[in-house]
Scaffold this motif. Structure first.
Motif, PDB file in Angstrom:
ATOM      1  N   THR A  42      -3.559   2.648   5.470  1.00  0.00           N
ATOM      2  CA  THR A  42      -4.808   3.022   4.786  1.00  0.00           C
ATOM      3  C   THR A  42      -4.494   4.022   3.693  1.00  0.00           C
ATOM      4  O   THR A  42      -4.053   5.142   3.973  1.00  0.00           O
ATOM      5  CB  THR A  42      -5.820   3.640   5.782  1.00  0.00           C
ATOM      6  N   SER A  43      -4.700   3.631   2.470  1.00  0.00           N
ATOM      7  CA  SER A  43      -4.483   4.545   1.339  1.00  0.00           C
ATOM      8  C   SER A  43      -5.794   4.673   0.583  1.00  0.00           C
ATOM      9  O   SER A  43      -6.013   4.001  -0.419  1.00  0.00           O
ATOM     10  CB  SER A  43      -3.387   3.995   0.423  1.00  0.00           C
ATOM     11  N   THR A  97      -7.245   9.438   3.283  1.00  0.00           N
ATOM     12  CA  THR A  97      -5.839   9.702   3.635  1.00  0.00           C
ATOM     13  C   THR A  97      -5.027  10.220   2.451  1.00  0.00           C
ATOM     14  O   THR A  97      -3.821  10.442   2.599  1.00  0.00           O
ATOM     15  CB  THR A  97      -5.173   8.420   4.182  1.00  0.00           C
TER      16      THR A  97
END
Lengths: 155, 200
Positions: free
Chosen positions: B15-16, B20
């Motif tokens: 998850t970018s 994050t």
């Protein structure tokens, strides 16, 4: 461990994979070959592990059981990378290896919660030797005879 | 002979997004270790989590104190069609001091590994302290000092050696095992600070 390996090998590979014994196989393989690392769970991997156990499992298990009667215990649990030696696993380190590492100063006493048998004994022997060498030599002083009073010659 | 399966697998989602997104930079203190003088314990079953770093008798680590962005650390992937992917660890830094002893010290900076502290700190302490060059060491790959440039400071870069001197992981996470009531961060920091003194 030897008993577990023998029990696994008494069954054929497919029966092991399809039974609860497969967990034992994985646990066994992890301890004997992966230093406690996580094995692959797929059937193909399990077949491979079984083959490996068949070839060298008995030998490894015997060694593993020997390790269990060791006296030393490392402070840090896991794989220890000793840069001038290699990897040592806290669960499988033998007294022999521990003594080698201690004597060559690659590990210090503070790295152990329990030192291997024979280490202190060796140290005590060395200490005794050093003490013997450094013992002060007793010098027996010769008793000086009291000077006899000598009359000065009269001139 | 059993096949050695080298194929690696994904184990979790990536998850970018805004949740994050990290902040860059390292704190103003890092630790330099002469590789051969320190033993490293990896967490059981892992090869990229370091639980402890200890000194050999009479040896210790040396802190690198700096300001702002004097130090930069990271890696470069080494990708080849006929080799497993490896990682070239890189650390660039500046030497402000210039006495004879200071110069000699940095001249001799070879075969070291370094632990830096990320400015961005997750709550569980995972990824705060990271090590570079732990297995194969970092060597100087470039260095320059010109009296008229950048205040006359020496700028140097340490990197993994090419041709087999690279590392198997992009970075090593240093996380000491905390005692009861202690955080991972506190335990790791205490462990690193403890390496600054020679073992008794």
């Amino acid at each position: 461990m030897l008993e577990t390996v023998v029990n696994i090998l008494m069954m054929d590979v497919e029966s092991v994979i399809s039974s609860p014994k497969s967990v034992e196989l994985l646990r066994c393989y992890s301890k004997l070959y992966l230093n406690g690392g996580t094995p692959h769970y797929c059937a193909e991997s399990q077949r491979r592990y079984y083959e490996e156990l068949k070839r060298t499992g008995i030998e490894r298990a015997k060694k593993y059981d020997m390790v269990q009667i060791r006296t030393c215990e490392l402070k840090h649990k896991g794989n220890v990378l000793i840069q001038r030696y290699g990897f040592v696993y806290s669960d499988t380190i033998t007294d022999e290896i521990a003594l080698y590492l201690l004597n060559n100063k690659l590990l210090s006493e503070s790295d152990f919660t329990k030192l291997p048998d024979g280490y202190n004994q060796k140290k005590d022997e060395l200490k005794q030797e050093v003490e013997q060498k450094n013992e002060p030599v007793k010098v027996v002083k010769e008793k000086k005879e009291p000077k006899k009073a000598v009359r000065k010659p009269k001139n | 002979m059993a096949l050695n399966i080298c194929a690696t697998e994904l184990t979790k989602a990536i998850t970018s997004n805004c949740l994050t997104q990290p902040n860059g930079g390292v704190e103003e203190k890092a630790w330099l270790f002469q590789r051969r003088n320190h033993n490293v314990t990896f967490k059981s079953g892992t090869t990229n989590i370091i639980e402890s770093i200890t000194n050999l008798p009479t040896k210790k680590s040396y802190p690198f104190i700096m300001i702002k962005r004097v130090m930069n650390a990271g890696m470069e992937e080494v990708v080849a069609v006929d080799r497993a992917t490896r990682f070239k660890h890189k650390v660039s830094a500046q030497q402000f001091e210039f006495s004879a002893a200071d110069n000699l010290n940095v001249d001799n900076l070879e075969d070291v590994f370094i632990v830096v502290e990320r400015k961005d700190k997750p709550a569980d302490g995972d990824g705060t302290f990271i090590g570079f060059g732990v297995k194969n060491g970092l060597y100087k790959s470039s260095g320059t000092r010109m009296t008229n440039d950048t205040n006359g400071v020496r700028v140097f870069e340490l990197a993994s050696m090419d041709e087999g001197g690279t590392e198997p992981h992009s970075e090593y996470t240093v996380m000491a095992v905390p005692s009861e009531g202690q955080s991972v961060y506190a335990a790791t920091l205490a462990m690193l600070v403890a390496t600054e003194t020679e073992p008794k």
